[in-house]
Structures are given as C-alpha cells and as structure tokens.
Design a protein around this motif. Structure first.
Motif, PDB file in Angstrom:
ATOM      1  N   LEU A 172       0.864  -1.177   0.000  1.00  0.00           N
ATOM      2  CA  LEU A 172       0.000   0.000   0.000  1.00  0.00           C
ATOM      3  C   LEU A 172       0.901   1.227   0.000  1.00  0.00           C
ATOM      4  N   VAL A 173       0.711   2.074  -0.989  1.00  0.00           N
ATOM      5  CA  VAL A 173       1.581   3.236  -1.166  1.00  0.00           C
ATOM      6  C   VAL A 173       0.730   4.501  -1.192  1.00  0.00           C
ATOM      7  N   VAL A 174       1.388   5.633  -1.082  1.00  0.00           N
ATOM      8  CA  VAL A 174       0.704   6.924  -1.077  1.00  0.00           C
ATOM      9  C   VAL A 174       0.165   7.230  -2.477  1.00  0.00           C
ATOM     10  N   ASP A 175      -1.045   7.740  -2.541  1.00  0.00           N
ATOM     11  CA  ASP A 175      -1.576   8.237  -3.810  1.00  0.00           C
ATOM     12  C   ASP A 175      -1.095   9.676  -3.964  1.00  0.00           C
ATOM     13  N   ASP A 176      -0.050   9.853  -4.763  1.00  0.00           N
ATOM     14  CA  ASP A 176       0.536  11.187  -4.933  1.00  0.00           C
ATOM     15  C   ASP A 176      -0.048  11.929  -6.122  1.00  0.00           C
ATOM     16  N   PRO A 185       5.766   6.723  -2.862  1.00  0.00           N
ATOM     17  CA  PRO A 185       6.357   6.390  -1.561  1.00  0.00           C
ATOM     18  C   PRO A 185       5.445   5.454  -0.775  1.00  0.00           C
ATOM     19  N   PRO A 186       6.011   4.608   0.068  1.00  0.00           N
ATOM     20  CA  PRO A 186       5.186   3.684   0.862  1.00  0.00           C
ATOM     21  C   PRO A 186       4.312   4.434   1.848  1.00  0.00           C
ATOM     22  N   ALA A 187       3.110   3.920   2.063  1.00  0.00           N
ATOM     23  CA  ALA A 187       2.199   4.532   3.028  1.00  0.00           C
ATOM     24  C   ALA A 187       2.558   4.136   4.455  1.00  0.00           C
ATOM     25  N   PHE A 188       3.190   2.973   4.605  1.00  0.00           N
ATOM     26  CA  PHE A 188       3.591   2.464   5.911  1.00  0.00           C
ATOM     27  C   PHE A 188       5.023   1.924   5.783  1.00  0.00           C
ATOM     28  N   THR A 189       5.581   1.497   6.878  1.00  0.00           N
ATOM     29  CA  THR A 189       6.892   0.856   6.816  1.00  0.00           C
ATOM     30  C   THR A 189       6.754  -0.453   6.055  1.00  0.00           C
ATOM     31  N   ASP A 224     -12.750  -0.333   1.272  1.00  0.00           N
ATOM     32  CA  ASP A 224     -12.760   0.895   2.065  1.00  0.00           C
ATOM     33  C   ASP A 224     -12.523   2.101   1.173  1.00  0.00           C
ATOM     34  N   ARG A 225     -13.187   2.113   0.054  1.00  0.00           N
ATOM     35  CA  ARG A 225     -13.001   3.144  -0.958  1.00  0.00           C
ATOM     36  C   ARG A 225     -13.128   4.552  -0.380  1.00  0.00           C
ATOM     37  N   GLU A 226     -14.162   4.787   0.430  1.00  0.00           N
ATOM     38  CA  GLU A 226     -14.386   6.149   0.913  1.00  0.00           C
ATOM     39  C   GLU A 226     -13.324   6.595   1.912  1.00  0.00           C
ATOM     40  N   ASN A 227     -12.668   5.639   2.581  1.00  0.00           N
ATOM     41  CA  ASN A 227     -11.598   5.991   3.512  1.00  0.00           C
ATOM     42  C   ASN A 227     -10.243   6.150   2.829  1.00  0.00           C
ATOM     43  N   LEU A 228     -10.074   5.505   1.664  1.00  0.00           N
ATOM     44  CA  LEU A 228      -8.738   5.410   1.080  1.00  0.00           C
ATOM     45  C   LEU A 228      -8.594   6.073  -0.278  1.00  0.00           C
ATOM     46  N   GLN A 229      -9.694   6.321  -0.972  1.00  0.00           N
ATOM     47  CA  GLN A 229      -9.588   6.889  -2.313  1.00  0.00           C
ATOM     48  C   GLN A 229      -8.911   8.260  -2.257  1.00  0.00           C
ATOM     49  N   GLY A 230      -7.921   8.437  -3.123  1.00  0.00           N
ATOM     50  CA  GLY A 230      -7.171   9.680  -3.144  1.00  0.00           C
ATOM     51  C   GLY A 230      -6.093   9.765  -2.093  1.00  0.00           C
ATOM     52  N   ARG A 231      -6.009   8.753  -1.246  1.00  0.00           N
ATOM     53  CA  ARG A 231      -5.007   8.743  -0.182  1.00  0.00           C
ATOM     54  C   ARG A 231      -3.973   7.636  -0.384  1.00  0.00           C
ATOM     55  N   LEU A 232      -4.457   6.447  -0.756  1.00  0.00           N
ATOM     56  CA  LEU A 232      -3.561   5.313  -0.936  1.00  0.00           C
ATOM     57  C   LEU A 232      -3.761   4.695  -2.313  1.00  0.00           C
ATOM     58  N   GLN A 233      -2.793   3.890  -2.721  1.00  0.00           N
ATOM     59  CA  GLN A 233      -2.874   3.048  -3.894  1.00  0.00           C
ATOM     60  C   GLN A 233      -2.336   1.671  -3.503  1.00  0.00           C
ATOM     61  N   ALA A 234      -2.764   0.648  -4.247  1.00  0.00           N
ATOM     62  CA  ALA A 234      -2.334  -0.714  -3.945  1.00  0.00           C
ATOM     63  C   ALA A 234      -1.442  -1.256  -5.046  1.00  0.00           C
ATOM     64  N   LEU A 235      -0.516  -2.113  -4.653  1.00  0.00           N
ATOM     65  CA  LEU A 235       0.364  -2.823  -5.575  1.00  0.00           C
ATOM     66  C   LEU A 235       0.083  -4.319  -5.496  1.00  0.00           C
ATOM     67  N   ASP A 236       0.461  -5.031  -6.530  1.00  0.00           N
ATOM     68  CA  ASP A 236       0.339  -6.481  -6.555  1.00  0.00           C
ATOM     69  C   ASP A 236       1.239  -7.098  -5.483  1.00  0.00           C
ATOM     70  N   ILE A 237       0.727  -8.097  -4.759  1.00  0.00           N
ATOM     71  CA  ILE A 237       1.484  -8.672  -3.647  1.00  0.00           C
ATOM     72  C   ILE A 237       2.717  -9.446  -4.117  1.00  0.00           C
ATOM     73  N   PRO A 238       2.570 -10.464  -4.982  1.00  0.00           N
ATOM     74  CA  PRO A 238       3.778 -11.218  -5.354  1.00  0.00           C
ATOM     75  C   PRO A 238       4.839 -10.361  -6.046  1.00  0.00           C
ATOM     76  N   ALA A 239       4.402  -9.429  -6.911  1.00  0.00           N
ATOM     77  CA  ALA A 239       5.380  -8.576  -7.599  1.00  0.00           C
ATOM     78  C   ALA A 239       6.151  -7.724  -6.602  1.00  0.00           C
ATOM     79  N   THR A 240       5.454  -7.227  -5.575  1.00  0.00           N
ATOM     80  CA  THR A 240       6.129  -6.428  -4.550  1.00  0.00           C
ATOM     81  C   THR A 240       7.105  -7.280  -3.754  1.00  0.00           C
TER      82      THR A 240
END
Length: 671
Positions: A172-176, A185-189, A224-240
């Motif tokens: 989970l990364v920042v929606d910049d 950039p990563p949203a969390f460690t 959790d679209r309403e909590n996260l839209q415009g704030r975070l983005q998701a990446l594929d798990i295995p690729a990450t």
C-alpha cells in the motif's frame, strides 16, 4: 522498552565488487583449515552453529481480546486472545528462541472494537486496548490487515502510534496524484530488519537479523473506498515481494518472514492484483517462512488437503513452512526452524509448522485458560462495551436467529432489509431518483463460523428486549449506507452471483445432497427485497467467486418479478446496500463504485437502530419474496448450529436429520 529493529534503507545497496584473486585464495585456505579443525574436534563442533528458532503467529483476532461473546453477554471457551496468550507463554517456555507476530485484522470485528473507535473514541495519547495487550505480550512485529482501515486512516495511525513493535505493509503506497503507484512512496513501513540475540544448541549467542515484510489484499481499495480513495494506492502482492525480498537480503537479513494478510489460492494461475496469493509468495526466492491469514482458515489443516504443492505433515507450501492461525484467537500458529550457520550465513536445515487450538472441538473442552493479566489491561473498555451493548432499543414478539438464514427467506435478514428500505426512502425523497423502484440488499452475516466450537457464530436473540448487542449481532460490520442505480439486467446478475452460495444439485444423483457451498461466505449471499424470485439449484453457478462469468448459458434465478410483473431488464432500480458492496466488495458483477447515487455517512447499524425504535414491539416476519425450488427426489441437506433444533417450530420447511454432537446439527429442507 522498544526493541531493536532497522527500517529499510532508502535505496538498494550497490552490488559488491569481487575480491582480488589473492584474497579469494586466502579465504579458500582458511576454509580448508577450518574444516580440518572441525574434523579434529569431532561432530559436536559442527553442531555448535545450529540454532533453533520458533515463530509464533496470531491472526484475524478482530478485537476478540477476551474470551467473551458481547452479543450473548457471556464468556466463551473457544476463542479470545487472552486464551491464546496462555498458549504463547507455553510455546515460549518450551524453547530458547522465539518471535511473535500478528498477521492483521486486529483492530476491528467485535463490539469492543466499535466501542473504542465510535462510542468512546481514543483520546490523544491514549493507548488502544489492543496495542496495550500486544505490548504486554511482547509482539515482535505485526501486519496491517484490510479491516484495520474500517475506521479511517486517522484512527488507524492514532491506534498504531503507541506500539512498542513495528507494523509493516509493503504493497500500500501513497496516492501522490501521479498515477504511478510503482514509484510512489510507501504509506507504511514496508519491511523491517529485526536484530535479535539468540542462543544456539551449544549455548553460544548470535545476533540474527530477521527481515519481516507485510502485505494486505489490494481489494482494500474497493472495500474501504471512501476511507482510502485519493489517499492510498495498492500494488500487486507477489510482484512487490519479488522486488523487496532481495533488498531485504542485501540489507543483511539472515532470514525473511512474510506476513501475508492473504489466503491460499487453489488455482495455479493467479491474476495480477489478486486477493489470495500465498502460493505465489512461496515461489519467491529468499522467503524463509510465511505467516498468513485473512480467509479465517487453519493451515496446516484438512481443509487444504489436495492443494497443489502443500505438505500438511510438514506444514509447508512449495517447501516453505507456513501457518494460518484461524481467527478470533482460536489458534496459535507455530513454526519451528532449525538453522545451520555456514560460511555463506544461516540456512534452514529443517522446518515444521503446526497449529495449537485453544479449544478441543471433539471433546468440547477448553485447552487454554484465559490469562488474567489480559483482562486487567482492558478492564475499563470491556466494562464500557458491556454497558453500551446493554442499552435497550425495542422488544420482539418472537425470537430472531440466523440458523436457517442461508436456506430460506429469514426474519433476521428481513428486518435489516426493511430498515434499509425505510432509510433509503428518506434519502431519495426530493431527489431525481425518488421515482425509481427501491430494493434492499441484505445478507446473513452470522451464519456459522469454523473455530468457534461446533455451532458457534450465529445470531440467536430470544423473544423479549432487544438491546444494542442484538443489533450488532444482526449487523456485524461498521458499514455505511450506499444506494446504487442499476438496470434490471444488472439486478438479475447480482442475484445470479449470490446464488453461487449453493452447490449444484443433480436431479438424477444421490437421494441426499449437500446444499451449501462451503467456499462461499455467507456475507456474500445477498438477497434483494422488493423483487420476487426463485433459485433453480439444478443449474450450475453462473459466476465463480472472483466474479468471472463461467457458465454463460446457466440461469439459476427464475421468475424474477417486480410488483408481480417480469422485471424490466432495461429499466432502472435503486438498491440500498453498504459501502463494501457498492464499491465492489465480493466481486459482484456491475458493482465497482461507479454507480453510487447516494453516499450516506450513517452506518447501516444506525439505520437499523432507528428503524427498530419505530417498531414497538417488533414483530419478526419474512415476506417470502424468494425461495429455493425443490428438486424432486432429492433431499437438500445442510449443517447449522445445534441451537436451531429449538427453533424448528418456527421453520416448518426444515427437518432435523441428526444432532452431530459437536454443537452442530444436520438438517434438510422438506418438500
């Protein structure tokens, strides 16, 4: 006191240049001398560099910090983190070296979680009770699950701030706003390198660097679209994982532990951004062990027999040791690693994984007593939750239960549908959509749960007072109300997907056949009030669980009508639902967040409370707007809680086959 861990480096380390030739030869000579010395000292010296390390896992606790059922207001034997704490203490006492991890969905899921987030919110600087308990249990690291976001990002960050241990999430990364999540950039460690002093079998101390990386299902962006839209983005798990695990190794990690809030997929072909990806994670080079969760299963366990690349005896997936420790504190996952230290660092010589339950389902007895220290840590919030859940709302003239809610139109689901219809009419009044036919989507949220002791996990409200705890049992999740606009054709497909809750019945097959599809969660069995229809079980399911059309010629939904007339496939309908479903949760066709016409901030539970206050008393009923078509010559059987036996008088279409003696019972539908 906070323990040592290292955050990831900002950039990958440059590859090291090869040493000069003379240094390589010197190193070879030293190795030969070392081997000769070991030969002289005997086999005991070789074993001196062997280290035993135990990894312990909890997952999907869902704020069941105590062995207490807030819905029924009584203690329980079969779950609770305070019981798991006793198993943790035992497991630690058996070995010299251990690490404890949680794999997510800790902060939401019981009335205690709602109390801390909504009824008596955390004050600045106040420790969340779950963090208080986790600090006391000395967790080494924890993963962020999808339900951690249910109360919003500000609450989540406030809750995690008091931890004495790191929380990780890598995908989970920042929606910049740049539309390039891979470089955001990563949203969390994303990962940490824990440095721990462990003792090997000879008593010698070593500093082991343990890499820990975490992952959450990308679908959280829908759920959790309403909590996260415009704030975070998701990446594929295995690729990450394929990108980060080499970086962790390059940063000095001796072993890499993956905390995956993701299930074990059966298919060999996992699409990008898949929800369940553990089998693919086991293929990533450099992964030492996988602790996973999310799907509330038990690994290693018989449910996963027959899965490709799974060894249930060793507890491994594709050779990688793994555990999934049930849910609600029902189990402790244990992985025992034997590590050998060689010239190239530590390697896994052998591994074994197992689950330790807090409850014996066969013998119906607890295997772990609650740790009283946990109760002392959350005493104030526990008492506050009990008091809050006891506030009366109305009275009911008949019992409300969910024992048969998956096989018939049921009063426990009907009351939620009626409440949503009443609220939906208010929301649409005076809008351009006020004239649309209004429907209501509702599902049986509590319709049985593995791991709760036989027949647990059902709503069971006796006739008489209805309190807030009963409302929470009828509607478990802190969803918010949404109204979507769909065509009649899309309404039909919604119901077709929900009909995947049932197995296909062969009219020429055995005289008794199993009705319910165990892989289909009951919270996805939506029924739509406001239309009338039947379900033809002799047809194959039109959709698979991922929402893919797999049987284009199949139609389980028959006789679909609105106000007595065949539904207009091209006409529009307004459907009251929740934010999870409206945003695409569950993979229902046609639902992706784009057709929401009313975005209400109120919770569905609030709408239910408001409705119940108008029903004095409540007279539970079901309007019979849907039913399963009988299959002549076939008895349709299903398992439910044994508590349903006492409710058979209210369900004449259901017959008892046998009491299984484990808290569950086998029933069948009467013709």
């Amino acid at each position: 006191m906070k323990r040592s861990f290292a955050l990831p480096p900002p950039l990958p380390r440059a590859p090291r240049a090869a040493p000069p030739a003379d240094r390589r030869f010197a190193g070879l000579a030293a190795l030969v001398a070392l081997l000769a010395l070991l030969a002289l000292l005997g086999p005991g010296a070789a074993r001196a560099q062997q280290l035993d390390l135990r990894l312990l896992e909890t997952t999907d606790v869902h704020m069941n910090l105590l062995a207490y059922d807030y819905y029924e207001d009584k203690p329980v034997d079969s779950y609770g983190l305070d019981r798991t704490a006793t198993l943790i203490a035992r497991a630690r006492a058996e070995v010299r070296n251990s690490l404890l991890f949680d794999d997510g969905d800790m902060l939401q899921g019981s009335p205690l979680g709602d109390y801390v987030a909504r009824i008596r919110p955390l004050q600045p600087g106040q420790l969340h009770p779950a963090i208080r308990v986790m600090n006391a249990l000395h967790y080494d690291a924890a993963n962020i699950g999808n339900h951690e976001f249910n109360y919003g990002l500000p609450f989540l960050r406030q809750a995690l701030a008091g931890s004495d241990f790191p929380w990780v999430d890598a995908n989970l990364v920042v929606d910049d706003g740049q539309g390039r999540p891979a470089s955001a950039p990563p949203a969390f460690t994303p990962y940490v390198i824990l440095q721990r002093r462990f003792v090997d079998r000879s008593g010698q101390a070593h500093t082991l660097k343990v890499g820990v990386v975490g992952f959450a299902p990308p679908q959280v962006m829908q759920w959790d679209r309403e909590n996260l839209q415009g704030r975070l983005q998701a990446l594929d798990i295995p690729a990450t994982a394929r990108r980060l695990v080499p970086l962790m190794r390059a940063a000095g990690a001796d072993i890499v532990v993956v905390l995956a809030h993701s299930g074990l997929e059966r298919s060999a072909h996992t699409p990008p951004m898949a929800e369940n990806t553990v089998a693919r994670l086991a293929e990533v080079p450099g992964v030492t062990a996988i602790l996973f969760g999310h799907s509330h299963g038990e690994f290693p366990g018989p449910f996963f027999a027959g899965y490709a690349h799974v060894d249930l005896t060793a507890g491994s997936i594709d050779g990688v040791p793994a555990t999934m420790a049930g849910f609600w504190g029902s189990h402790l996952g244990v992985i025992d690693l034997v590590l050998d230290k060689g010239t190239d660092g530590w390697r896994v010589a052998s591994a074994h994984a197992e689950l330790r339950p807090v409850y014996d389902r066969r013998e119906h007895r607890a295997l772990a007593a609650p740790d009283p220290a946990i109760a002392r840590l959350v005493q104030a919030e526990h008492a506050g939750t009990i008091a809050a859940m006891g506030v009366p709302v109305t009275r009911s003239t008949a019992p409300l239960d969910s024992y048969f809610a998956q096989v018939r139109d049921d009063p426990s689901v009907q009351v939620v549908a009626d409440a949503q219809l009443a609220y939906g009419r208010q929301l649409l009044a005076g809008t351009p959509y006020a004239g649309l036919p209004l429907l209501s989507a509702a599902a049986p949220f509590k319709s049985g749960a593995r791991g709760t002791g036989g027949g647990g996990g059902y709503t069971d409200i006796p006739a008489g007072p209805i309190a807030l705890r009963d409302v929470a049992s009828l509607y478990v999740y802190p969803n918010t109300v949404k109204i979507v606009r769909l065509t009649g054709a899309q309404v039909r497909e919604w119901l077709e997907f929900a009909a995947g809750a049932f197995n296909r019945i062969d009219p020429h097959g055995p005289p008794a056949q199993s009705l319910l599809n165990p892989a289909f969660p009951s919270f996805n069995f939506d029924t739509l009030d406001g239309v009338q229809y039947a379900i033809d079980l002799t047809q194959p399911a039109r959709y698979d669980r991922s929402g893919q059309l797999v049987a284009p010629d199949a139609h389980r939904i028959v006789g679909l009508r609105w106000q007595g007339r065949p539904i207009d496939e091209r006409g529009y309908f307004a459907i009251v639902t929740n934010n999870y479903r409206a945003a695409g949760g569950g993979n229902f066709p046609g639902l992706d967040g784009s057709n929401i016409i009313v975005n209400a901030p109120e919770e569905n539970r609030e709408a239910l409370v408001d409705y119940l206050k108008t029903q004095q008393p409540l007279q539970p009923h079901a309007d019979g707007n849907w039913h399963l078509q009988p299959v002549p010559g076939v008895r349709l059987r299903f398992v439910s809680g044994a508590g349903a036996i006492a409710r058979l008088a209210q369900a004449p279409q259901v017959r008892l086959v046998r009491d299984n003696g484990d808290g569950s019972a086998l029933f069948e539908l009467t013709p």
